[in-house]
Write a protein that holds these residues in place. Structure first.
Motif, PDB file in Angstrom:
ATOM      1  N   LEU A  75       0.778  -1.142  -0.041  1.00  0.00           N
ATOM      2  CA  LEU A  75       0.129   0.217  -0.022  1.00  0.00           C
ATOM      3  C   LEU A  75       0.712   1.299  -0.040  1.00  0.00           C
ATOM      4  O   LEU A  75       0.533   2.301  -0.650  1.00  0.00           O
ATOM      5  CB  LEU A  75      -0.885   0.177   1.144  1.00  0.00           C
ATOM      6  CG  LEU A  75      -1.974  -1.210   1.139  1.00  0.00           C
ATOM      7  CD1 LEU A  75      -2.702  -0.897   2.606  1.00  0.00           C
ATOM      8  CD2 LEU A  75      -2.924  -0.750   0.127  1.00  0.00           C
ATOM      9  N   TYR A 116       2.140   1.594  -3.549  1.00  0.00           N
ATOM     10  CA  TYR A 116       1.147   1.866  -4.480  1.00  0.00           C
ATOM     11  C   TYR A 116       0.744   3.268  -4.451  1.00  0.00           C
ATOM     12  O   TYR A 116       0.345   4.176  -5.290  1.00  0.00           O
ATOM     13  CB  TYR A 116      -0.188   0.944  -4.166  1.00  0.00           C
ATOM     14  CG  TYR A 116      -1.207   1.387  -4.894  1.00  0.00           C
ATOM     15  CD1 TYR A 116      -1.630   1.259  -6.343  1.00  0.00           C
ATOM     16  CD2 TYR A 116      -2.404   1.876  -3.905  1.00  0.00           C
ATOM     17  CE1 TYR A 116      -2.685   1.597  -6.708  1.00  0.00           C
ATOM     18  CE2 TYR A 116      -3.472   2.573  -4.622  1.00  0.00           C
ATOM     19  CZ  TYR A 116      -3.624   2.135  -6.170  1.00  0.00           C
ATOM     20  OH  TYR A 116      -5.039   2.627  -6.752  1.00  0.00           O
ATOM     21  N   ASN A 117       0.228   3.677  -3.156  1.00  0.00           N
ATOM     22  CA  ASN A 117      -0.071   5.208  -2.691  1.00  0.00           C
ATOM     23  C   ASN A 117       1.072   6.250  -3.300  1.00  0.00           C
ATOM     24  O   ASN A 117       0.868   7.213  -3.722  1.00  0.00           O
ATOM     25  CB  ASN A 117      -0.310   5.307  -1.512  1.00  0.00           C
ATOM     26  CG  ASN A 117      -1.748   4.909  -1.128  1.00  0.00           C
ATOM     27  OD1 ASN A 117      -2.814   5.032  -1.874  1.00  0.00           O
ATOM     28  ND2 ASN A 117      -1.926   3.601  -0.148  1.00  0.00           N
ATOM     29  N   GLN A 164       0.919   6.342  -6.997  1.00  0.00           N
ATOM     30  CA  GLN A 164      -0.323   7.151  -7.175  1.00  0.00           C
ATOM     31  C   GLN A 164      -0.048   8.541  -7.248  1.00  0.00           C
ATOM     32  O   GLN A 164      -0.742   9.534  -8.058  1.00  0.00           O
ATOM     33  CB  GLN A 164      -1.551   6.782  -6.754  1.00  0.00           C
ATOM     34  CG  GLN A 164      -2.307   5.428  -7.158  1.00  0.00           C
ATOM     35  CD  GLN A 164      -2.821   5.347  -8.363  1.00  0.00           C
ATOM     36  OE1 GLN A 164      -2.200   5.913  -9.495  1.00  0.00           O
ATOM     37  NE2 GLN A 164      -3.995   4.876  -8.652  1.00  0.00           N
ATOM     38  N   GLU A 224      -6.438   2.595 -10.620  1.00  0.00           N
ATOM     39  CA  GLU A 224      -7.231   3.268  -9.427  1.00  0.00           C
ATOM     40  C   GLU A 224      -8.346   2.004  -9.076  1.00  0.00           C
ATOM     41  O   GLU A 224      -8.747   1.890  -8.048  1.00  0.00           O
ATOM     42  CB  GLU A 224      -8.323   4.319  -9.661  1.00  0.00           C
ATOM     43  CG  GLU A 224      -7.328   5.627  -9.705  1.00  0.00           C
ATOM     44  CD  GLU A 224      -8.084   6.743 -10.157  1.00  0.00           C
ATOM     45  OE1 GLU A 224      -9.345   6.693  -9.906  1.00  0.00           O
ATOM     46  OE2 GLU A 224      -7.484   7.675 -10.459  1.00  0.00           O
ATOM     47  N   ASP A 251      -7.413  -0.062  -5.691  1.00  0.00           N
ATOM     48  CA  ASP A 251      -8.016   0.487  -4.326  1.00  0.00           C
ATOM     49  C   ASP A 251      -8.917  -0.418  -3.911  1.00  0.00           C
ATOM     50  O   ASP A 251      -8.673  -0.909  -2.695  1.00  0.00           O
ATOM     51  CB  ASP A 251      -8.655   2.009  -4.731  1.00  0.00           C
ATOM     52  CG  ASP A 251      -7.746   2.906  -4.932  1.00  0.00           C
ATOM     53  OD1 ASP A 251      -6.536   3.014  -4.992  1.00  0.00           O
ATOM     54  OD2 ASP A 251      -8.484   4.385  -5.153  1.00  0.00           O
ATOM     55  N   THR A 252      -9.740  -0.937  -4.796  1.00  0.00           N
ATOM     56  CA  THR A 252     -10.965  -1.909  -4.458  1.00  0.00           C
ATOM     57  C   THR A 252     -10.245  -3.297  -4.290  1.00  0.00           C
ATOM     58  O   THR A 252     -10.871  -4.016  -3.316  1.00  0.00           O
ATOM     59  CB  THR A 252     -12.140  -1.881  -5.345  1.00  0.00           C
ATOM     60  OG1 THR A 252     -11.970  -0.519  -5.904  1.00  0.00           O
ATOM     61  CG2 THR A 252     -13.466  -2.456  -4.753  1.00  0.00           C
ATOM     62  N   HIS A 257     -18.223   3.598  -4.216  1.00  0.00           N
ATOM     63  CA  HIS A 257     -16.716   3.416  -4.347  1.00  0.00           C
ATOM     64  C   HIS A 257     -16.868   2.459  -5.885  1.00  0.00           C
ATOM     65  O   HIS A 257     -15.946   2.844  -6.770  1.00  0.00           O
ATOM     66  CB  HIS A 257     -16.191   2.488  -3.310  1.00  0.00           C
ATOM     67  CG  HIS A 257     -14.656   2.024  -3.641  1.00  0.00           C
ATOM     68  ND1 HIS A 257     -13.708   2.923  -3.229  1.00  0.00           N
ATOM     69  CD2 HIS A 257     -14.149   1.095  -4.161  1.00  0.00           C
ATOM     70  CE1 HIS A 257     -12.436   2.402  -3.266  1.00  0.00           C
ATOM     71  NE2 HIS A 257     -12.737   1.216  -4.278  1.00  0.00           N
ATOM     72  N   HIS A 272     -15.230   3.931  -9.353  1.00  0.00           N
ATOM     73  CA  HIS A 272     -14.224   3.635 -10.208  1.00  0.00           C
ATOM     74  C   HIS A 272     -14.615   2.719 -11.128  1.00  0.00           C
ATOM     75  O   HIS A 272     -13.901   2.718 -12.434  1.00  0.00           O
ATOM     76  CB  HIS A 272     -13.344   2.396  -9.105  1.00  0.00           C
ATOM     77  CG  HIS A 272     -12.771   3.285  -8.133  1.00  0.00           C
ATOM     78  ND1 HIS A 272     -11.585   3.963  -8.440  1.00  0.00           N
ATOM     79  CD2 HIS A 272     -13.015   3.482  -7.017  1.00  0.00           C
ATOM     80  CE1 HIS A 272     -10.723   4.492  -7.263  1.00  0.00           C
ATOM     81  NE2 HIS A 272     -11.785   4.119  -6.178  1.00  0.00           N
ATOM     82  N   HIS A 305      -6.454  14.181  -6.778  1.00  0.00           N
ATOM     83  CA  HIS A 305      -5.885  12.658  -6.591  1.00  0.00           C
ATOM     84  C   HIS A 305      -4.475  13.111  -5.784  1.00  0.00           C
ATOM     85  O   HIS A 305      -3.965  12.058  -5.112  1.00  0.00           O
ATOM     86  CB  HIS A 305      -5.864  11.985  -7.592  1.00  0.00           C
ATOM     87  CG  HIS A 305      -7.296  11.379  -7.970  1.00  0.00           C
ATOM     88  ND1 HIS A 305      -7.107  10.239  -8.897  1.00  0.00           N
ATOM     89  CD2 HIS A 305      -8.338  11.562  -7.452  1.00  0.00           C
ATOM     90  CE1 HIS A 305      -8.639   9.940  -8.909  1.00  0.00           C
ATOM     91  NE2 HIS A 305      -9.110  10.826  -8.038  1.00  0.00           N
ATOM     92  N   TYR A 309      -4.234  10.633  -2.518  1.00  0.00           N
ATOM     93  CA  TYR A 309      -3.243   9.495  -2.419  1.00  0.00           C
ATOM     94  C   TYR A 309      -2.221   9.937  -1.295  1.00  0.00           C
ATOM     95  O   TYR A 309      -1.638   9.042  -0.735  1.00  0.00           O
ATOM     96  CB  TYR A 309      -2.840   9.340  -3.628  1.00  0.00           C
ATOM     97  CG  TYR A 309      -3.660   8.280  -4.167  1.00  0.00           C
ATOM     98  CD1 TYR A 309      -4.254   7.184  -4.234  1.00  0.00           C
ATOM     99  CD2 TYR A 309      -4.554   8.926  -5.592  1.00  0.00           C
ATOM    100  CE1 TYR A 309      -4.944   6.183  -4.708  1.00  0.00           C
ATOM    101  CE2 TYR A 309      -5.184   8.043  -6.269  1.00  0.00           C
ATOM    102  CZ  TYR A 309      -5.700   6.735  -5.708  1.00  0.00           C
ATOM    103  OH  TYR A 309      -6.673   6.090  -6.490  1.00  0.00           O
ATOM    104  N   TYR A 353      -3.696   8.733   1.874  1.00  0.00           N
ATOM    105  CA  TYR A 353      -3.492   7.325   1.905  1.00  0.00           C
ATOM    106  C   TYR A 353      -2.323   6.834   2.135  1.00  0.00           C
ATOM    107  O   TYR A 353      -2.190   5.761   2.935  1.00  0.00           O
ATOM    108  CB  TYR A 353      -4.157   6.560   0.642  1.00  0.00           C
ATOM    109  CG  TYR A 353      -5.749   6.955   0.448  1.00  0.00           C
ATOM    110  CD1 TYR A 353      -6.600   7.067   1.538  1.00  0.00           C
ATOM    111  CD2 TYR A 353      -6.241   6.791  -0.749  1.00  0.00           C
ATOM    112  CE1 TYR A 353      -8.031   7.131   1.308  1.00  0.00           C
ATOM    113  CE2 TYR A 353      -7.803   7.077  -1.039  1.00  0.00           C
ATOM    114  CZ  TYR A 353      -8.376   7.245  -0.027  1.00  0.00           C
ATOM    115  OH  TYR A 353      -9.723   7.472  -0.407  1.00  0.00           O
TER     116      TYR A 353
END
Length: 323
Positions: A67, A70-71, A74, A126, A129-130, A146, A150, A180, A184, A187
């Motif tokens: 995570l 990834y963030n 992003q 994106e 995220d899910t 959500h 997306h 974003h 992000y 996040y």
């Protein structure tokens, strides 16, 4: 019936081949909307049905470092897209009032078109995220808002890249990539661990920023309904109505998450205050500890109360006067 079907097919090919931007026709995933549509439907079915079923009897994955990376990616990707949209138009020659699409091979026009194309791919990244919610078994986070947000965006952006990769509608991407960067970053800090929670007090304001974004997009898009501008009215409605839909979805989320929560907290605080007041009233003995302990000042009593004329009096104040 056969003639109607033939007309539909011919109209589709005419739209895709003759009315779209020829500069992007050969770009990856730009020849037809169906691959994008299939990817979006697969995403929705996977995160709502297949994923939760596969994870049902499994332990949630610990994705802390995934995570973080990834963030961070992003944030960097969104910063790049924001910079490209600014450098190719919005920080220089683009007009907030009316900006037609430049379909020429001008370097800045091509730069904006390529930026739109990369923005389209950002909508696929994106999806993670899910997917991370599914792998961590955070199914309560996979809300209708959500999934709709997306799941719809890649399809929406595809039409923009196919027909209007530049001009007025790119204002949405310009604002969205900026939001974003902030989102992000939030996040990313959250993924670093509990010790950083004290820096995340602004989550409520992040949702507010997202709602303000949609209001600005609405105003910016719908102004062309009252202004003579060489820009397709169909995309004015397309972008504007998307902003309206997302505004109300985020507004509903804001009310459920923050407004109702604040009301619940206030009600609970009032109940706690009432309980405290009642408790203080019931325990208003001036020498409460002495009633349950043997001391030099208070002796054992054979009876708790005695009659003094027409009233009852506690014997601790009668039989045990202080020296």
């Amino acid at each position: 019936m056969a003639q109607i079907l033939t007309n539909v097919i011919e109209g589709y090919h005419d739209l895709m081949d003759n009315k779209s931007d020829p500069r992007v026709n050969d770009w990856f995933l730009m020849s037809s909307p169906f691959p994008t549509m299939c990817i979006c439907l697969t995403y929705a079915y996977t995160v709502k049905v297949i994923g939760p079923r596969l994870m049902e009897n499994r332990k949630p994955f610990d994705l802390k470092y995934t995570l973080i990376l990834y963030n961070l990616f992003q944030v960097i990707f969104s910063t790049y897209l924001f910079y490209e949209s600014a450098a190719a138009g919005w920080a220089s020659h683009y007009s907030l009032k009316c900006q037609p699409v430049d379909y020429s091979l001008n370097p800045l026009a091509l730069r904006m078109a390529r930026g739109c194309w990369w923005y389209y791919f950002s909508k696929f990244t994106e999806f993670l995220d899910t997917i991370f919610f599914v792998l961590r078994k955070k199914n309560d986070h996979i809300s209708t808002l959500h999934v709709i947000h997306h799941g719809i965006m890649p399809m929406s952006v595809w039409f923009g890249v196919k027909f209007t990769p530049g001009g007025h509608s790119t204002f949405f991407g310009f604002l969205n990539t900026f939001v974003h960067i902030i989102m992000y970053s939030y996040y990313l800090i959250a993924a670093l661990g509990p010790q950083y929670q004290k820096y995340l007090w602004w989550k409520k304001y992040l949702t507010t920023i997202q709602m303000v974004q949609f209001v600005l997009v609405m105003v910016h898009a719908f102004q062309l309904l009252f202004i003579d501008c060489n820009y397709p009215k169909a995309f004015v409605w397309w972008i504007g109505l998307h902003a309206v839909m997302f505004y109300f979805l985020f507004s509903k989320f804001y009310k459920q998450t923050y407004v109702k929560k604040d009301k619940r907290v206030k009600v609970e605080d009032q109940k706690d205050d009432e309980k405290t007041k009642k408790s203080n009233f019931m325990l208003c003995f001036t020498t409460q500890t002495a009633l349950y302990e043997k001391t030099d000042d208070v002796k054992e009593m054979s009876k708790g109360y005695t009659s003094d004329g027409n009233r009852l009096r506690n014997r601790v104040f009668i039989d045990n006067p202080r020296a």
